[in-house]
Design a protein around this motif. Structure first.
Motif, PDB file in Angstrom:
ATOM      1  N   LYS A   1     -85.935 -43.915 -63.609  1.00  8.11           N
ATOM      2  CA  LYS A   1     -85.845 -43.445 -62.228  1.00  8.11           C
ATOM      3  C   LYS A   1     -87.189 -42.895 -61.750  1.00  8.11           C
ATOM      4  O   LYS A   1     -87.887 -42.193 -62.477  1.00  8.11           O
ATOM      5  CB  LYS A   1     -84.772 -42.375 -62.113  1.00  8.11           C
ATOM      6  CG  LYS A   1     -84.408 -42.045 -60.672  1.00  8.11           C
ATOM      7  CD  LYS A   1     -83.157 -41.217 -60.602  1.00  8.11           C
ATOM      8  CE  LYS A   1     -82.761 -40.971 -59.145  1.00  8.11           C
ATOM      9  NZ  LYS A   1     -81.501 -40.180 -59.061  1.00  8.11           N
ATOM     10  N   ASN A   2     -87.532 -43.242 -60.509  1.00  4.81           N
ATOM     11  CA  ASN A   2     -88.764 -42.797 -59.850  1.00  4.81           C
ATOM     12  C   ASN A   2     -90.035 -43.365 -60.470  1.00  4.81           C
ATOM     13  O   ASN A   2     -91.130 -42.868 -60.219  1.00  4.81           O
ATOM     14  CB  ASN A   2     -88.847 -41.266 -59.802  1.00  4.81           C
ATOM     15  CG  ASN A   2     -87.692 -40.656 -59.044  1.00  4.81           C
ATOM     16  OD1 ASN A   2     -87.257 -41.179 -58.020  1.00  4.81           O
ATOM     17  ND2 ASN A   2     -87.181 -39.531 -59.539  1.00  4.81           N
TER      18      ASN A   2
ATOM     19  N   ASN B   1     -90.846 -39.605 -68.171  1.00  9.71           N
ATOM     20  CA  ASN B   1     -90.235 -38.856 -69.262  1.00  9.71           C
ATOM     21  C   ASN B   1     -88.730 -39.068 -69.175  1.00  9.71           C
ATOM     22  O   ASN B   1     -88.111 -38.713 -68.171  1.00  9.71           O
ATOM     23  CB  ASN B   1     -90.588 -37.371 -69.141  1.00  9.71           C
ATOM     24  CG  ASN B   1     -90.055 -36.538 -70.294  1.00  9.71           C
ATOM     25  OD1 ASN B   1     -89.159 -36.962 -71.031  1.00  9.71           O
ATOM     26  ND2 ASN B   1     -90.602 -35.343 -70.457  1.00  9.71           N
ATOM     27  N   GLY B   2     -88.143 -39.648 -70.223  1.00  8.24           N
ATOM     28  CA  GLY B   2     -86.721 -39.949 -70.212  1.00  8.24           C
ATOM     29  C   GLY B   2     -85.892 -39.039 -71.093  1.00  8.24           C
ATOM     30  O   GLY B   2     -84.826 -39.444 -71.569  1.00  8.24           O
TER      31      GLY B   2
ATOM     32  N   SER C   1     -79.033 -36.934 -66.515  1.00  8.60           N
ATOM     33  CA  SER C   1     -78.866 -38.354 -66.209  1.00  8.60           C
ATOM     34  C   SER C   1     -79.442 -38.726 -64.845  1.00  8.60           C
ATOM     35  O   SER C   1     -80.060 -39.771 -64.682  1.00  8.60           O
ATOM     36  CB  SER C   1     -77.377 -38.711 -66.262  1.00  8.60           C
ATOM     37  OG  SER C   1     -77.171 -40.068 -65.957  1.00  8.60           O
ATOM     38  N   GLY C   2     -79.254 -37.857 -63.860  1.00 12.40           N
ATOM     39  CA  GLY C   2     -79.703 -38.168 -62.504  1.00 12.40           C
ATOM     40  C   GLY C   2     -81.197 -38.237 -62.349  1.00 12.40           C
ATOM     41  O   GLY C   2     -81.692 -38.800 -61.371  1.00 12.40           O
ATOM     42  N   ASN C   3     -81.950 -37.682 -63.313  1.00 12.20           N
ATOM     43  CA  ASN C   3     -83.409 -37.715 -63.263  1.00 12.20           C
ATOM     44  C   ASN C   3     -84.017 -38.781 -64.152  1.00 12.20           C
ATOM     45  O   ASN C   3     -85.239 -38.943 -64.163  1.00 12.20           O
ATOM     46  CB  ASN C   3     -83.965 -36.342 -63.670  1.00 12.20           C
ATOM     47  CG  ASN C   3     -83.610 -35.254 -62.691  1.00 12.20           C
ATOM     48  OD1 ASN C   3     -83.753 -35.427 -61.491  1.00 12.20           O
ATOM     49  ND2 ASN C   3     -83.134 -34.121 -63.199  1.00 12.20           N
ATOM     50  N   VAL C   4     -83.190 -39.493 -64.909  1.00 10.97           N
ATOM     51  CA  VAL C   4     -83.701 -40.476 -65.866  1.00 10.97           C
ATOM     52  C   VAL C   4     -83.269 -41.895 -65.527  1.00 10.97           C
ATOM     53  O   VAL C   4     -84.087 -42.816 -65.521  1.00 10.97           O
ATOM     54  CB  VAL C   4     -83.237 -40.108 -67.301  1.00 10.97           C
ATOM     55  CG1 VAL C   4     -83.592 -41.214 -68.294  1.00 10.97           C
ATOM     56  CG2 VAL C   4     -83.863 -38.785 -67.727  1.00 10.97           C
ATOM     57  N   TRP C   5     -81.984 -42.093 -65.219  1.00 12.43           N
ATOM     58  CA  TRP C   5     -81.444 -43.438 -65.068  1.00 12.43           C
ATOM     59  C   TRP C   5     -81.330 -43.848 -63.615  1.00 12.43           C
ATOM     60  O   TRP C   5     -80.924 -43.063 -62.756  1.00 12.43           O
ATOM     61  CB  TRP C   5     -80.072 -43.538 -65.740  1.00 12.43           C
ATOM     62  CG  TRP C   5     -80.085 -43.084 -67.157  1.00 12.43           C
ATOM     63  CD1 TRP C   5     -79.509 -41.963 -67.676  1.00 12.43           C
ATOM     64  CD2 TRP C   5     -80.737 -43.732 -68.257  1.00 12.43           C
ATOM     65  NE1 TRP C   5     -79.759 -41.863 -69.010  1.00 12.43           N
ATOM     66  CE2 TRP C   5     -80.513 -42.936 -69.407  1.00 12.43           C
ATOM     67  CE3 TRP C   5     -81.484 -44.896 -68.378  1.00 12.43           C
ATOM     68  CZ2 TRP C   5     -81.007 -43.276 -70.652  1.00 12.43           C
ATOM     69  CZ3 TRP C   5     -81.983 -45.229 -69.627  1.00 12.43           C
ATOM     70  CH2 TRP C   5     -81.745 -44.438 -70.744  1.00 12.43           C
TER      71      TRP C   5
END
Length: 259
Positions: A103-104, A52-53, A59-63
């Motif tokens: 990310k992740n 999920n973006g 930002s720290g959880n997406v990119w």
């Protein structure tokens, strides 16, 4: 009389058990790993959102990274429905403002998945860019490098495919729409073989036909060590370009990511 009472009790218990079993057949359960499983008539089907973006997640959880060359900026902005969106601004004279995701999450070779998003471009319709979306390989290699790219060119939005020799072809193109929302779903079979890997594309909810007259385009979709998606603006140095992106999703089905 005693026998009749016992028979009635047993019959009532059997009906309760039968009703309980029928209820389980249509129950929706969690599979324990974030998936949602719907069980109907004893058959289990699973829908999985892999990434999920949303800008609301931060930002720290997406990119994985943000790539800026020049004085560009990646910020957030609310759309007309109050949905928080990513905003990539690349001023004139700057070369790149992109978010490198997801990310992740790492797509594995041999897997099949769907990437969905909705976006809006503010730029001169005649502006040529290198990319507003990339399926990019890492580390950067001298082969395909970026197997798939969406770019603006001569008033069109083009999907480019780069083969192992970094030779580009354009399997899909439409007139460029600026200042208006448009949605995309890209299905990818991830493979380093041009006869095994493939893509399918939906634009504004309509499945597209490629230049091969098919709705499936076989191509090499994997290069280098791994591939990641990127959104923003790359190239188009002659003018300012702004790319607003929302509802970024990666999933195992069209329904997971469709806008």
């Amino acid at each position: 009389m005693r026998k009749i009472q016992l028979m009635a009790t047993a019959l009532g218990a059997g009906c309760v058990l039968l009703l309980s079993q029928c209820t389980k057949d249509v129950k929706t359960n969690s599979t324990g790993n974030g998936d949602v499983a719907a069980q109907t008539n004893g058959k289990l089907s699973t829908m999985s959102l892999l990434f999920n973006g949303d800008a609301s997640l931060g930002s720290g959880n997406v990119w994985k990274d943000v790539n800026i060359e020049g004085s560009g900026a990646m910020t957030t902005v609310n759309d007309e429905t109050n949905t928080l969106c990513w905003q990539f601004t690349k001023p004139a004279g700057s070369h790149r403002t992109e978010g490198h995701g997801a990310k992740n999450y790492q797509a594995q070779i041999g897997s099949e998945f769907y990437i969905g998003w909705t976006d809006k471009l503010y730029m001169p319709a005649s502006l040529k860019t290198d990319a507003v979306f990339q399926w990019k390989s890492y580390p950067t290699s001298t082969t395909a490098n970026h197997p798939l790219m969406l770019r603006t060119n001569n008033g069109n939005l083009e999907l480019q495919y780069f083969d192992i020799n970094h030779v580009a072809s354009v399997p899909w193109s439409i007139p460029l729409a600026v200042s208006t929302w448009q949605s995309f779903v890209l299905r990818i079979k991830l493979s380093d073989s041009a006869t095994d890997g493939y893509i399918e594309l939906w634009y504004n909810g309509v499945k597209q036909t490629f230049t091969n007259s098919s709705q499936r385009y076989y191509c090499r979709t994997f290069d280098s060590d791994y591939c990641d998606p990127k959104w923003g603006v790359y190239g188009g140095d002659a003018s300012q370009a702004t790319h607003i992106v929302k509802k970024i999703r990666i999933g195992t089905s069209y329904a997971d990511v469709a806008q």
